[in-house]
Every structure is written in C-alpha cells, then in structure tokens.
Design an enzyme around this catalytic site. Structure first.
Site, PDB file in Angstrom:
ATOM      1  N   PRO A 157      81.046 -26.384 -79.189  1.00  0.00           N
ATOM      2  CA  PRO A 157      79.786 -26.647 -79.781  1.00  0.00           C
ATOM      3  C   PRO A 157      78.759 -27.205 -79.137  1.00  0.00           C
ATOM      4  O   PRO A 157      78.770 -28.512 -79.130  1.00  0.00           O
ATOM      5  CB  PRO A 157      80.190 -27.072 -80.914  1.00  0.00           C
ATOM      6  CG  PRO A 157      81.301 -27.910 -81.210  1.00  0.00           C
ATOM      7  CD  PRO A 157      82.042 -27.054 -80.019  1.00  0.00           C
ATOM      8  N   ASP A 210      79.339 -31.758 -76.006  1.00  0.00           N
ATOM      9  CA  ASP A 210      80.373 -31.153 -76.866  1.00  0.00           C
ATOM     10  C   ASP A 210      80.239 -32.013 -78.277  1.00  0.00           C
ATOM     11  O   ASP A 210      80.909 -32.940 -78.273  1.00  0.00           O
ATOM     12  CB  ASP A 210      81.923 -30.906 -76.274  1.00  0.00           C
ATOM     13  CG  ASP A 210      82.858 -30.340 -77.190  1.00  0.00           C
ATOM     14  OD1 ASP A 210      82.721 -30.063 -78.251  1.00  0.00           O
ATOM     15  OD2 ASP A 210      83.973 -30.008 -76.445  1.00  0.00           O
ATOM     16  N   HIS A 211      80.049 -31.479 -79.482  1.00  0.00           N
ATOM     17  CA  HIS A 211      79.749 -31.882 -80.587  1.00  0.00           C
ATOM     18  C   HIS A 211      81.108 -32.475 -81.104  1.00  0.00           C
ATOM     19  O   HIS A 211      81.143 -33.162 -82.195  1.00  0.00           O
ATOM     20  CB  HIS A 211      78.932 -31.222 -81.573  1.00  0.00           C
ATOM     21  CG  HIS A 211      78.271 -32.364 -82.361  1.00  0.00           C
ATOM     22  ND1 HIS A 211      78.321 -33.499 -82.617  1.00  0.00           N
ATOM     23  CD2 HIS A 211      76.847 -32.045 -82.759  1.00  0.00           C
ATOM     24  CE1 HIS A 211      77.278 -33.930 -83.381  1.00  0.00           C
ATOM     25  NE2 HIS A 211      76.468 -33.352 -83.625  1.00  0.00           N
ATOM     26  N   ARG A 212      82.183 -31.630 -80.733  1.00  0.00           N
ATOM     27  CA  ARG A 212      83.372 -32.158 -81.277  1.00  0.00           C
ATOM     28  C   ARG A 212      84.018 -33.638 -80.785  1.00  0.00           C
ATOM     29  O   ARG A 212      84.540 -34.316 -81.459  1.00  0.00           O
ATOM     30  CB  ARG A 212      84.674 -31.126 -80.924  1.00  0.00           C
ATOM     31  CG  ARG A 212      84.360 -29.725 -81.300  1.00  0.00           C
ATOM     32  CD  ARG A 212      85.279 -28.822 -80.589  1.00  0.00           C
ATOM     33  NE  ARG A 212      85.219 -28.860 -79.249  1.00  0.00           N
ATOM     34  CZ  ARG A 212      85.951 -28.300 -78.687  1.00  0.00           C
ATOM     35  NH1 ARG A 212      86.898 -27.358 -79.249  1.00  0.00           N
ATOM     36  NH2 ARG A 212      85.830 -28.131 -77.072  1.00  0.00           N
ATOM     37  N   ILE A 258      81.476 -35.875 -78.816  1.00  0.00           N
ATOM     38  CA  ILE A 258      80.376 -36.768 -78.724  1.00  0.00           C
ATOM     39  C   ILE A 258      79.382 -36.690 -80.160  1.00  0.00           C
ATOM     40  O   ILE A 258      78.930 -35.329 -80.404  1.00  0.00           O
ATOM     41  CB  ILE A 258      79.664 -36.556 -77.529  1.00  0.00           C
ATOM     42  CG1 ILE A 258      80.489 -36.540 -76.361  1.00  0.00           C
ATOM     43  CG2 ILE A 258      78.390 -37.278 -77.443  1.00  0.00           C
ATOM     44  CD1 ILE A 258      79.875 -35.984 -75.148  1.00  0.00           C
TER      45      ILE A 258
END
Length: 434
Positions: A229, A405-407, A409
């Site tokens: 994401p 990557d929002h998973r 960070i």
C-alpha cells in the site's frame, strides 16, 4: 573415446529463473580452454558473458540466439576428452560452474547464492526482536528443453548491440565467414525507397517482444504497486546552501577530481536520515509475519539505460563519505549505461533514489522497488522566488517526493524521514548534529 558434458544455464544472479541467448562466441567443432568466453546472455538485470567451465571441443549448441532459456537447462555440449578415455567425476577437485555440488546446489558465476548474514526481525505487534539466519536459496526450477540452435556470424560487440537495437538478424548477413560491420547492419536496417509502410487495422504499428529488462521491470512494478500500500508525500526545499557548498567543494583539493552531483548529496542525506528513522530501511516479510530491520544501507540508484530501467546498488552506502558516494554513483551510472552492470551490483537493495530532475521533471510518485519499503524522487533544481527573512529573493529550489509502504512505515515516520532529508539538503551544516 569422447566424454560429453552438457553445460546447464547457471543462475548468474540471485534467484534469476531465465536468460536470453544473445550471441554465441563459439561454433561446433571449435576447441575451447577453461575460462574462454563462449556465449553472451542477457538476464533481467544485465548482459553477462559466460566462461567455459571445461577444456575441450564444442559438439553441440542447444539454444538459438534470441531464445529465452530457463536456468538449469543445458545450452551447450563439450567433448572434454575427444582423443582419450572417459574423464573421472572431478576427483574431489571442487565444483565447476554449472555443476551440482555435494550439497545439491548448482555453482553459479557469483557463488552459491546470497551472502549468509543476520538480520533483525521483529513481529508487527511488539514482539521482541530475534536474530535469524538468512533463508536458504529457493530450489532451481525444472529444466525446460529447447530445440537445437546454430551459430551467429562474426561481429564485434558494438555491432551486435546496434543490430539488436535496429532489429537486424545477423544471420541474414552471413557471407563466407566474413566479419559483419556497422555499415552492413545499417544498410540492412535501411528500408528500400519504394517500400510502403505496412498498414495494420488502418494504423502504422511496430511490435517489440517484451523481454529482458523491460519484462522484469513490468513484473516488478506491477507486483509492488498491487502488493504494498503506497503513500507518497512531497516537500519543496531551498537547496541554495547545498549548491553553494557544491561549488566550494569543486575547488577543494579532496574533491577536484570527483563528479559531485546533487544526487550524491541526496544519497548522503538519506544515509544520515535513516539513522534517525530505521523503519525506512526495513522490510515487510509477509510469509513470516515479521518486519525485518536492516543494519546496513544498500542504496539503489535508478538509472535509465538503452536496455531500460535498471537499479544498481551502492552496497554499504551508509559507511561511505560524500566523496566515496560520488565516486560510487558515477561508476555505477557509467556501467549501467554501457550495459555492464553485474548481477551482484543489482542485488539486495534496501532503499532507492530516483533522480527525475535530470529530465527536467519537478516531482513524481515513484513505485517502491520489490524487497524495499521506500523510494525517494529527487526533482529538478530551479531558480524560483523564495521568502528569506521576510524578503522575496531568487533561490535554488527543489521538490522531493517519498513513496513508502504503509504496512511498515506510518505517516509520522515517513514525514520525519522526509523532513530530515530536506533539512540536510537545505542546510548541509546540520549534518554535524546527527
């Protein structure tokens, strides 16, 4: 009596599964010695010349130029004892390139696979970090048989490259063993004056097979875009102090012979900022359900080349000075343009910088490289009005964009990292506080 050895296509990188045969440097009946270059192949990462693992006579070529072959598939047959008795089974003298060792692995041109090392892995929900060994290499794919091939006429590497770019089949230019020249290729590529363009469905079209670097790039960015994401943040900064420092360093004895670009400053800023935000240099391991924190920075530098986009790595960039980074980036850029980037220089990246500014572009939303969690885009540096001490003055201004990557960070970590990189480029003297 003859002793035939079939040589399988080795994994010349880390985890490659196929390669395209570019040019045979030998023909059937030719005698070769150990380490003689016998074929040039193109992987998804680089063009590579393979050395002969045996001394003997070439008895068969098992793949045609332009053909894509799976790793582990035999591509050539050598008679290693054409005038004597069958050879022994290597006598314990070590494993040759392409042969299977006692532990079941196939020796490649760059060793037996990835460097064994430790990485800190942390479960997403606060579990204590543990140190684990790097995973074993994945098993090689089953061989795919290919039809027998032939021999490409003699031509120097620049001529072969030109022929590939112009879509000319060198075999169509063969003439009694004569060496093919650039003029031959260019004449073959020039259409006849009276020839009319081919019309397909009312349009003029040109179709190019998707393979090599373009095929690998398409696969990688698609997987990244639809797996991780992405979040992208932007920052506009005044880099006048950085450009002034760059100008001063050009006259400094320690930097006079170094091509010190804004990209080198950005690389140094990234390495410093990672120390304060290690999440940027981490990796999401979906299968293990862990986040892997890297204690080193292998910095990818996205480079546009005639073969397509490649991302060679400056390994252990965090241990380098500004001068060393400048030298390393310049060396990798030259090799990438020449198509000589080695598989080892393409492996194990942890963070990437893409310099879209060299094309006059201000910013963008870059896609994260697989195996990493963030990528920084460096925009063009322009003269623009800027407010300094309440006055509008002309300054050197640049835009940065960070995709992450929002998973791995969160917005806070991404914002802090981007702000740190911007602060270091806006005022390099702040680095002394890090």
């Amino acid at each position: 009596m003859p002793n035939y050895m079939r040589f399988p296509l080795p994994d010349v990188g880390e985890g490659l599964v196929e390669a395209e045969i570019l040019t045979w440097h030998v023909q059937v009946g030719q005698t070769v010695k150990v380490n003689d270059i016998f074929v040039e192949i193109e992987t998804s990462k680089a063009a590579v010349e393979l050395p002969a693992p045996y001394e003997g006579v070439v008895t068969e070529l098992l793949a045609k130029p332009g053909e894509t072959v799976a790793v582990g598939t035999p591509i050539i047959v050598f008679d290693i004892d054409p005038n004597g008795a069958p050879a022994s089974d290597n006598g314990g003298g070590g494993t040759k390139i392409g042969e299977e060792s006692a532990d079941g692995r196939i020796q490649s041109l760059v060793g037996y696979g990835p460097r064994t090392g430790a990485a800190t892995r942390r479960a997403r929900k606060g579990a204590a970090p543990v140190v684990v060994e790097a995973p074993a290499p994945k098993p090689e794919p089953e061989p795919v048989l290919v039809p027998a091939g032939g021999y490409v006429p003699l031509a120097k590497p620049p001529v072969r490259k030109l022929a590939k770019e112009l879509g000319v089949d060198l075999r169509s230019l063969a003439a009694d063993g004569q060496v093919i020249t650039r003029d031959d290729v260019q004449r073959a590529a020039t259409p006849e004056p009276a020839a009319a363009p081919i019309v397909v469905a009312g349009e003029r079209e040109r179709r190019v097979p998707v393979r090599g670097v373009r095929k690998a790039t398409a696969k990688a960015v698609t997987e990244s875009a639809y797996t991780a994401p992405h979040v992208t943040e932007f920052l506009t900064i005044d880099v006048t102090p950085m450009m002034e420092l760059r100008a001063r360093l050009k006259n400094h004895p320690g930097f006079r012979d170094v091509k010190l670009t804004p990209l080198a400053f950005a690389a140094k800023a990234v390495c410093l900022a990672v120390r304060r935000t290690p999440d940027i240099n981490a990796l999401w391991d979906e299968q293990a359900g862990e986040i892997v924190y890297k204690s080193y920075v292998h910095l990818g530098i996205a480079a546009a080349t005639p073969r397509g986009l490649v991302v060679p790595k400056v390994h252990d960039a965090d241990q380098m000075s500004l001068r060393e980074l400048g030298e390393a980036i310049e060396a990798l850029t030259v090799k990438a343009r020449d198509g000589k980037t080695t598989p080892a220089e393409m492996a194990n990246g942890t963070f990437t910088i893409t310099n879209v500014g060299v094309f006059g572009v201000d910013t963008g939303t870059p896609i994260i490289n697989p195996g990493e969690s963030a990528i920084l885009a460096l925009g063009a540096i322009r003269d623009m009005p800027w407010v300094v001490d309440g006055q509008v003055v002309p300054r050197k201004v640049c835009q940065l964009s960070l995709s992450f990557d929002h998973r791995v960070i969160d917005g806070q970590q991404g914002s802090e990292f981007l702000a740190d990189v911007g602060a270091l480029l806006a005022d390099p003297s702040i680095a002394i506080t890090y």
